[in-house]
Scaffold this motif. Structure first.
Motif, PDB file in Angstrom:
ATOM      1  N   TYR A 210       0.846  -1.201   0.000  1.00 46.00           N
ATOM      2  CA  TYR A 210       0.000   0.000   0.000  1.00 46.00           C
ATOM      3  C   TYR A 210       0.878   1.247   0.000  1.00 46.00           C
ATOM      4  N   SER A 211       1.920   1.200   0.810  1.00 44.78           N
ATOM      5  CA  SER A 211       2.830   2.341   0.908  1.00 44.78           C
ATOM      6  C   SER A 211       3.516   2.626  -0.416  1.00 44.78           C
ATOM      7  N   ILE A 212       4.050   1.599  -1.055  1.00 45.83           N
ATOM      8  CA  ILE A 212       4.816   1.808  -2.295  1.00 45.83           C
ATOM      9  C   ILE A 212       3.917   2.150  -3.471  1.00 45.83           C
ATOM     10  N   CYS A 213       2.663   1.695  -3.430  1.00 44.32           N
ATOM     11  CA  CYS A 213       1.738   1.946  -4.539  1.00 44.32           C
ATOM     12  C   CYS A 213       1.001   3.273  -4.420  1.00 44.32           C
ATOM     13  N   ILE A 214       0.704   3.697  -3.175  1.00 41.60           N
ATOM     14  CA  ILE A 214      -0.202   4.838  -2.989  1.00 41.60           C
ATOM     15  C   ILE A 214       0.379   5.926  -2.097  1.00 41.60           C
ATOM     16  N   GLU A 215       0.975   5.561  -0.967  1.00 38.38           N
ATOM     17  CA  GLU A 215       1.375   6.537   0.047  1.00 38.38           C
ATOM     18  C   GLU A 215       2.702   7.239  -0.225  1.00 38.38           C
ATOM     19  N   ASP A 216       3.587   6.578  -0.916  1.00 36.85           N
ATOM     20  CA  ASP A 216       4.938   7.109  -1.125  1.00 36.85           C
ATOM     21  C   ASP A 216       4.888   8.543  -1.669  1.00 36.85           C
ATOM     22  N   GLN A 217       5.490   9.480  -0.933  1.00 34.59           N
ATOM     23  CA  GLN A 217       5.435  10.892  -1.304  1.00 34.59           C
ATOM     24  C   GLN A 217       6.257  11.211  -2.549  1.00 34.59           C
TER      25      GLN A 217
END
Length: 423
Positions: A210-217
């Protein structure tokens, strides 16, 4: 005089342990499941060894193989199947002469299949081709498809020959083929060629994805748009206990919104190729938004906007510029490459151990460990029949899964206060 392939087959069978009848039945079920795994992951498994199979040439055997394939294989069949099947026909015509017929099944057909695999995977010094065990599994999977195509209506899980010498079922399911595959696997393992099951995707892995697909700034708008669709595929597969290829087959018509939940009517599944008979409901998860199917689905549909009508494929391709491509379904090969890319960006050293099967495995373990589902609930949700119970339990554990916390297992289930008194 026996051929090099026949000598190798006999040596391999002799080295195989003679199992009791009960053990043999269990191993046969497991062996079938491994073969099914190869079929379901054909884009990933076969394409890795596609060059192990000869292309059709202009020889009489090549022209015959091409004609047979055209007559009996449906248009749109994955090219990996076709290439393996044509190679099989060419090889057997060379070995056995022009009177050998690929569409006629006899009690000797299992031996033909074993000879083909031996020719591919036997030692080079014996004038075989010396290919890896993955080539054997891919061959068997493709030939299961072939004999299923030329013998429609037959059982796809058994093989018998009656007293009138009439054959029933798939020759790839014969005990001879199963024994040879087990023996071959042991031989290859001794040489350092061992196959491993796909590593399960854990809850922590899903949060990282989820972080690498969506959250990563650091993501650009185009990258985040593509990541939204990609993560939706990951989450649906994980929650529905599916392989990624099955998830990609979903269409808008399979989704039924009902307020706090939505129903999913499956198109295909391993043991129900014409569709599930029940609706699978996914509920909004306000306690854990990152694995909330409702939020993920609404975010994806909102990204599609008005340019995409609510018909056709649910999971669409997104171009490098971030443009959604209406009616262009995301492919299994592309999602597999994207998964490995995402895991490498997360610095997973074991990224290559994950595959399209990892979400089905990980989803099973999540339901058992974190949601306290009973085995019968997992079996029903995942589509396993009673006969496949042994197979299902293999999803709960694999030596290839993450067991770094093994030394702390004895604390699992103890109340926190008691842990503090003990330590």
């Amino acid at each position: 005089m026996a051929s090099a392939e026949e000598v190798f087959v006999n040596l391999t069978l002799e080295s195989e342990v003679i199992f009791s009848q009960a053990d043999g039945q269990i191993l046969h079920q497991q062996d079938n499941e491994d073969d099914i795994w190869a079929v379901e992951n054909l884009n990933e498994a076969v394409m890795e060894c596609i060059n192990d199979f000869h292309e059709v040439d202009n020889s009489p055997a090549g022209k015959f193989a091409e004609q047979m394939a055209s007559n009996h294989i449906a248009e749109g069949t994955f090219k990996g199947y076709r290439r393996i099947i044509c190679d099989y026909i060419m090889t057997m015509r060379t070995m056995k002469g022009i009177r050998w017929n690929p569409v006629i099944t006899t009690r000797d057909t299992p031996k033909d299949i074993v000879l083909m695999i031996a020719h591919k995977c036997g030692p080079i010094e014996s004038r075989c081709e010396g290919k890896k065990f993955a080539t054997a599994v891919s061959t068997r999977a493709a030939l299961s498809y072939w004999y299923g195509a030329v013998r429609p209506g037959e059982s796809t899980s058994t093989w018998t020959v009656d007293k009138y010498d009439i054959c029933h079922g798939l020759p790839t399911r014969a005990e001879l083929v199963s024994r040879f595959m087990r023996g071959l696997q042991k031989r290859k393992a001794k040489l350092g060629d061992s196959s491993t099951s796909a590593r399960a995707v854990t809850y922590e892995d899903m949060i990282n994805l989820y972080s690498i697909c969506i959250e990563d700034q650091s993501l650009t708008d185009a990258q985040r748009r593509a990541g939204v669709v990609r993560y939706a595929v990951y989450l649906f597969a994980w929650l529905l206990l599916e392989r990624l290829g099955e998830t990609l087959e979903l269409e808008f018509r399979n989704i039924d919104f009902r307020g706090a939940w939505f129903g999913v009517q499956m198109l295909t599944r391993k043991n129900a190729q014409t569709g599930e008979t029940h609706e699978m409901r996914l509920y909004a998860n306000d306690l854990d938004p990152k694995i909330c199917p409702m939020r993920v689905l609404l975010r994806m549909v909102g990204l599609y906007g008005k340019l995409v009508s609510a018909t056709g494929p649910l999971f669409l391709s997104v171009s490098a510029s971030g443009k959604v491509e209406p009616h262009k379904r995301m492919t299994a090969s592309s999602i597999s490459r994207m998964l490995h890319s995402d895991l490498q960006k997360l610095h997973y050293k074991s990224w290559s151990a994950f595959g399209t099967h990892s979400f089905r495995r990980g989803g099973c373990q999540f339901r058992m460990k974190h949601r306290n589902w009973s085995p019968d609930m997992v079996a029903a949700w995942g589509g396993w029949s009673q006969q496949e119970a042994v197979t299902m339990f293999r999803y709960f554990f694999s030596p290839n899964d993450n067991h770094e916390l093994l030394n702390e297992y004895d604390l699992v289930g103890l109340p926190v206060a008691k842990r503090q008194r003990l330590y």
